[in-house]
Design an enzyme around this catalytic site. Structure first.
Site, PDB file in Angstrom:
ATOM      1  N   GLN A   1      42.414  25.144   8.619  1.00  0.00           N
ATOM      2  CA  GLN A   1      41.480  25.140   8.164  1.00  0.00           C
ATOM      3  C   GLN A   1      40.859  26.388   7.650  1.00  0.00           C
ATOM      4  O   GLN A   1      40.037  26.869   7.731  1.00  0.00           O
ATOM      5  CB  GLN A   1      39.561  25.240   9.215  1.00  0.00           C
TER       6      GLN A   1
ATOM      7  N   CYS B   1      23.958  -0.395  33.108  1.00  0.00           N
ATOM      8  CA  CYS B   1      23.165   0.984  32.422  1.00  0.00           C
ATOM      9  C   CYS B   1      22.040  -0.040  31.359  1.00  0.00           C
ATOM     10  O   CYS B   1      22.423  -1.211  31.106  1.00  0.00           O
ATOM     11  CB  CYS B   1      23.742   1.291  31.216  1.00  0.00           C
TER      12      CYS B   1
END
Length: 482
Positions: free
Chosen positions: A296, A456
């Site tokens: 980068q 969930c």
């Protein structure tokens, strides 16, 4: 109940035609998100705000929370809309609404007025403020930094008593900008960069390069689904997964050690560009930050960009890691990223920070590009809403049950906030709470003589986590769906 939606300020400075288009799109987005809570609600757009009216009082908190996460909204006012006759009537209604909140507090009154009236906004502020001060002995007027601000809005013959103000995430409504494809890894950077483009009005699709098997893909699916469900559920998006292990193998075999990182990124950009072209997406999104890792640097990023004509957006390019982690914490992806399995198939001992184009291209001449074409052609593509169904097909060996036996324990894997808001209580069975992001490290500490029924609300996370635990060797897990 009624909510007044205030627009993000950048929307209000657009030209008339653009502003109307943005408001129309935002109105549609609000309808798409809220229809799951109350199909009878009404969404009405105006020039400077949007009204949401709903009947189901049980959904008040859920609707309010959903509105704060829709891009394009600056803040939400929860209001009581009542008629009035004169200023004294306004005072009496404000007294009923605010008496308890002003006991022992300092306060001021702020009024916004629209329409033709025999009084001004300041006159209403003085009259109502004076009346409240006289009738609530323990309250005291303080015009700067008061404990409580009494917000009132007067519009024609209607009085809006503002019960609460809640901040939105701002930005532009999704759909006002063109689509983008986010290269998502499940870490801090890619999750935050995806959110930033959603907030800027883009519909964000997801492209995942799988370097570490099913467990890695499951984790990244969770992140992508979470981001979409929380901030972008007004639109359908794609989740594209590419098995990049053959590409990594070819790089390890054919490419010089120091050039591997840059070559891998170039291959990813090539593959993602093909996917973007296939689906008519205008740009790629990455979580790269300048100087964060060896690939980068400016030189290397320029070489990575050179392999494609597709625009590459890097919203985090100037951010430091601490800032990125703070943003991840704010949007709720920090726990995902911290527990995400890290896979790096290409680790150079001495990676170049200033790659030379001729040398990179010479190394790539040894690469068999038919492998890249093949993995792109075989990439899986699912509607992100179907992740639950897709996972259900993957988890064929995990049983889904609607009841429980004497040796069963229900494991509530929702986040701590969700558990606090709506505690799970079921008669006849023990319920244990363990957030999904702690399962990978804490599940082994539980009593393994028990059968654990993962639960969930929507069943997506429980299926994904059940598959993950099975892959880790735990056979005593099932999915609980009453």
């Amino acid at each position: 109940m009624k909510f007044i939606i205030k627009l993000f300020p950048e929307i209000t400075i657009k030209s008339q035609s653009v502003r109307l288009r943005f408001i129309k799109i935002l109105t549609g987005n609000i309808r798409n998100v809220l229809k799951h809570y109350d199909e009878t609600l009404a969404v009405v757009r105006h020039w400077d705000n949007i009204e949401v009216r709903a009947r189901d009082e049980n959904q008040r908190l859920a609707i309010r929370d959903a509105l704060t996460r829709i891009p394009g909204i600056h803040h939400i006012l929860e209001v009581e809309d009542v008629p009035f006759t004169d200023m004294h009537d306004i005072f009496e209604k404000a007294l009923v609404q605010y008496r308890d909140r002003l006991e022992g507090k300092t306060f001021c009154v702020r009024v916004k007025r629209r329409g033709k009236h025999e009084f001004s906004s300041i006159e209403v502020e003085r009259y109502v403020g004076g009346g409240l001060n006289q009738h609530i002995e323990s309250a005291r007027v303080k015009l700067t930094n008061p404990d409580v601000t009494v917000h009132l809005e007067v519009e024609d013959d209607r009085l809006l008593l503002i019960k609460g103000r809640y901040e939105g995430i701002g930005g532009f409504p999704i759909g006002t900008q063109e689509d983008v494809l986010s290269l998502i890894s499940g870490g801090f950077d890619s999750g935050v960069s995806s959110y930033m483009l959603m907030r800027r009005g883009c519909r964000v699709h997801y492209c995942f390069f799988n370097l570490g098997g099913a467990a890695h893909e499951i984790g990244v699916r969770q992140v992508a689904h979470y981001l979409w469900n929380r901030f972008g559920s007004s639109h359908r998006v794609r989740f594209v997964a590419i098995n990049f292990e053959p590409v990594v193998g070819e790089i390890l075999e054919k490419v010089d050690d120091g050039q591997m990182g840059v070559v891998l990124k170039r291959m990813m950009v090539r593959a993602a560009s093909k996917v973007a072209e296939r689906y008519g997406v205008q740009a790629l999104v990455t979580g790269e930050a300048l100087g964060q890792v060896s690939s980068q640097t400016l030189t290397n990023l320029r070489l990575i960009d050179n392999v494609s004509d597709t625009l590459i957006l890097r919203p985090l390019i100037s951010y430091d890691k601490e800032h990125i982690i703070n943003l991840a914490r704010q949007i709720g992806t920090e726990d995902f990223a911290r527990t995400m399995p890290e896979y790096c198939g290409v680790i150079s001992k001495s990676p170049t920070v200033k790659a030379i184009k001729a040398k990179i291209e010479a190394e790539e001449e040894h690469f068999d590009f038919s492998i890249l074409d093949k993995v792109v052609e075989e990439a899986s593509n699912v509607d992100i809403r179907e992740i639950a169904q897709q996972t259900g097909q993957d988890v064929v060996e995990v049983e889904t049950v609607s009841g429980f036996g004497p040796n069963d324990v229900i494991l509530d894997i929702r986040s701590v906030d969700e558990q606090d808001d709506k505690p799970l209580k079921i008669e006849g069975v023990d319920v244990v709470s363990l957030p999904f992001y702690k399962l990978s490290t804490k599940f082994g500490d539980l009593d393994q003589s028990k059968t654990w029924l993962l639960w969930c609300e929507r069943g997506v996370m429980s299926r994904l986590q059940a598959l993950y635990l099975r892959e880790q060797g735990f056979q005593n897990v099932k999915v609980y769906r009453p």
